[in-house]
Structure formats: C-alpha cells, structure tokens
Design an enzyme around this catalytic site. Sequence first.
Site, PDB file in Angstrom:
ATOM      1  N   MET A  29       1.018  -1.729   0.059  1.00 29.43           N
ATOM      2  CA  MET A  29      -0.284   0.180  -0.109  1.00 29.43           C
ATOM      3  C   MET A  29       0.753   1.080   0.055  1.00 29.43           C
ATOM      4  SD  MET A  29      -3.164  -1.350   2.178  1.00 29.43           S
ATOM      5  CE  MET A  29      -3.127  -0.830   3.572  1.00 29.43           C
ATOM      6  N   LEU A  32       6.638   3.378   1.726  1.00 30.80           N
ATOM      7  CA  LEU A  32       7.723   1.951   2.048  1.00 30.80           C
ATOM      8  C   LEU A  32       8.991   2.090   3.084  1.00 30.80           C
ATOM      9  CD1 LEU A  32       7.802   1.142  -2.408  1.00 30.80           C
ATOM     10  CD2 LEU A  32       6.690   0.620  -0.421  1.00 30.80           C
ATOM     11  N   GLY A  35      10.690  -2.750   5.834  1.00 28.16           N
ATOM     12  CA  GLY A  35      10.357  -4.154   6.320  1.00 28.16           C
ATOM     13  C   GLY A  35       9.980  -4.399   4.540  1.00 28.16           C
ATOM     14  N   HIS A  36       8.879  -3.295   3.625  1.00 27.97           N
ATOM     15  CA  HIS A  36       8.801  -4.204   2.682  1.00 27.97           C
ATOM     16  C   HIS A  36      10.245  -3.984   1.506  1.00 27.97           C
ATOM     17  CE1 HIS A  36       5.819  -0.942   3.769  1.00 27.97           C
ATOM     18  NE2 HIS A  36       5.154  -2.216   2.919  1.00 27.97           N
ATOM     19  N   ASP A 149       2.583  -8.690   9.650  1.00 25.13           N
ATOM     20  CA  ASP A 149       0.726  -9.263   9.289  1.00 25.13           C
ATOM     21  C   ASP A 149       0.318 -10.285   9.405  1.00 25.13           C
ATOM     22  OD1 ASP A 149       0.304  -6.405   9.061  1.00 25.13           O
ATOM     23  OD2 ASP A 149       1.796  -6.292   7.277  1.00 25.13           O
ATOM     24  N   GLN A 152      -2.694 -12.258   8.361  1.00 25.37           N
ATOM     25  CA  GLN A 152      -3.215 -12.032   6.888  1.00 25.37           C
ATOM     26  C   GLN A 152      -1.795 -12.485   6.171  1.00 25.37           C
ATOM     27  OE1 GLN A 152      -2.774  -7.747   4.819  1.00 25.37           O
ATOM     28  NE2 GLN A 152      -1.028  -8.629   4.694  1.00 25.37           N
ATOM     29  N   VAL A 175      11.073  -7.469   9.998  1.00 19.01           N
ATOM     30  CA  VAL A 175      11.956  -6.118  10.072  1.00 19.01           C
ATOM     31  C   VAL A 175      11.842  -5.287  11.714  1.00 19.01           C
ATOM     32  CG1 VAL A 175      13.775  -4.110   9.256  1.00 19.01           C
ATOM     33  CG2 VAL A 175      12.533  -5.853   8.313  1.00 19.01           C
ATOM     34  N   SER A 184       6.777  -0.323  10.568  1.00 18.53           N
ATOM     35  CA  SER A 184       5.432  -0.097   9.970  1.00 18.53           C
ATOM     36  C   SER A 184       5.143   1.437   9.487  1.00 18.53           C
ATOM     37  CB  SER A 184       4.337   0.092  10.891  1.00 18.53           C
ATOM     38  OG  SER A 184       2.587   0.457  10.721  1.00 18.53           O
TER      39      SER A 184
HETATM   40  O1  PAF Z   1      -0.318  -6.128   4.019  1.00 21.96           O
HETATM   41  C1  PAF Z   1      -0.441  -4.853   3.375  1.00 21.96           C
HETATM   42  O2  PAF Z   1       0.282  -4.182   2.829  1.00 21.96           O
HETATM   43  C2  PAF Z   1      -2.330  -5.060   2.129  1.00 21.96           C
HETATM   44  O3  PAF Z   1      -2.886  -5.727   3.411  1.00 21.96           O
HETATM   45  C3  PAF Z   1      -1.663  -5.580   1.001  1.00 21.96           C
HETATM   46  C4  PAF Z   1      -1.502  -7.035   1.053  1.00 21.96           C
HETATM   47  C5  PAF Z   1      -0.728  -4.417   0.078  1.00 21.96           C
HETATM   48  C6  PAF Z   1      -3.337  -5.570   0.522  1.00 21.96           C
HETATM   49  O4  PAF Z   1      -3.751  -4.488   0.080  1.00 21.96           O
END
Ligand code: PAF
Length: 254
Positions: A29, A32, A35-36, A149, A152, A175, A184
């Site tokens: 989303m 960034l 972690g990303h 997450d 998720q 991370v 986050s």
């Molecule tokens: O973890 C996230 O950033 C969101 O839930 C995802 C997996 C991109 C779905 O919108």
Amino acid sequence: MMHVCNTLDEWRQRRRALSGKSIGFVPTMGALHEGHASLVKRCRAENEVVIVSIFVNPTQFNDPDDLDKYPRTIENDLTILRHLGTDEVIVPSAAELYPNGYLFKMEAPGLTNIMEGAHRPGFFEGVMTVVLKLLNLASPDRAYFGEKDYQQMKIITAMVADLFIPTEIIACPTVRESSGLAMSSRNMRLSPAGRQQAAEIRRALSSPNAREILEAAGFAVDYVEEHWDRRLAAVFVEGIRLIDNVPLAGENKG
Ligand code: PAF
C-alpha cells in the site's frame, strides 16, 4: 529500467511480454520502509522479474479517517523501488481495480473471526478480495508477505491453496528498528515519545503476562492472543493502532 503502469490495459500488455520468465510479486500500500525493502530484496534474489504494486485499498479500511490518514508517498516509494532493482510497478486506480464497486467479495468467516478480523470488521474481506485481484493481474510464481501481519499471511496462504492459485506464498521475517519496534507505515504518524513507547510492545510480547505489562505501560490493548505458536497483539499508541507478534518457542527470544 523500472517501468510504472497506471492503467490495467498497459499492465496487461507489459505482463504478456514477461511470459516464460520467473516472476515474483510484492503487493504493497506504499509508504515503503525497510520491511517492504526486505520483501523486494528477497523477491529480487529469487526471481527473474520483480513486480511491486502500490495501492491503498479502500475496502480494507473500516474507518474512513484511517484511510484518509494513511501515508501516501508515491515519489519516494518509486525512488526506493528503483534502487532495489524493481522491474515493474503497478499503481492502479480504485475505479479500475473495482470496476463494479465492491460487488464481489471474498469471505472466510472461519479464519477471520479472531484477532484483526474480530476488531476490524471487513478488514480481511477487503484484503483477500484485493490480493485475489492483484494475483490474477500479476500472475506471479511467488508472492511475498511480511510476518508482521501474521494473520494476513496465514489467511492469504490458505486462500491461495483453497482456490488453486498457482502462486507460492513466501513469508518473510519482521524487520525491526534497533529499538525493537516492528517497521510499519503507521510508525510515521508517531511522535518521538510515541515511538519510544511503541518499542515496549516487542519486549512485552516476549512475556506470558504481555497484556498486563502492556496495560501497565499505558497502552490501550485490543487483544493479546496465542495462535500458530506465536503471541500476537494489537495496541494503540497516541491513537494509532499497531500490531506485532513473536514466536513462543523458547520464550523471551522473539
Ligand atoms: O499488507 C498490506 O500492505 C496490504 O494488506 C496488502 C497485502 C498490500 C493488501 O492491500
């Protein structure tokens, strides 16, 4: 050279040209952080083509204020992705991703009635629906999700298996900042004092008395629960909801 697609027509053309190569996908989303970056680096190491999507998915926000306040940092995100060697970035509009509004919706009540699902009505329905759409569009061999997450990641893994989606879901470790705070996008909204307080979450989670410790430290606690050999929690700091989890094996390790 990194290519950015803003329309699905353009994306479908790009995708056709990638067939025959191994493809990794990181849905995000935006906003960034490290972690990303760890997901994209792993994706880069394991695939010939790296695809990242940036889409702030409205259907997974039950609080319109939370959706409004979600950080949007697209130019910075694209710079980070370029440095990480990303090949393709998909930045779709909500109108294109939801051409009929929210007409079709994924549900899995048996998986979503606890923790995040219990406290954020509609959250996992929105996540599952958008991830299914994105997996159909990206058609990757592998997709990368962070263990921060955790629920998720488990639900997406189960969904992909149940629907016979030919994508391997790769879970990547959380991370943390040097303080122990899990990275986050929401951390950006904390004051320096809030950040310091939030660093206590990880420490508290390594104790069987995590809830008591968190409450004594002044956190409003949504839940502390144990599943999948992990202790997971959601708490509020300065009105911002943060989640984290640690493995139970060898208590105090995390
Ligand atoms: O973890 C996230 O950033 C969101 O839930 C995802 C997996 C991109 C779905 O919108």
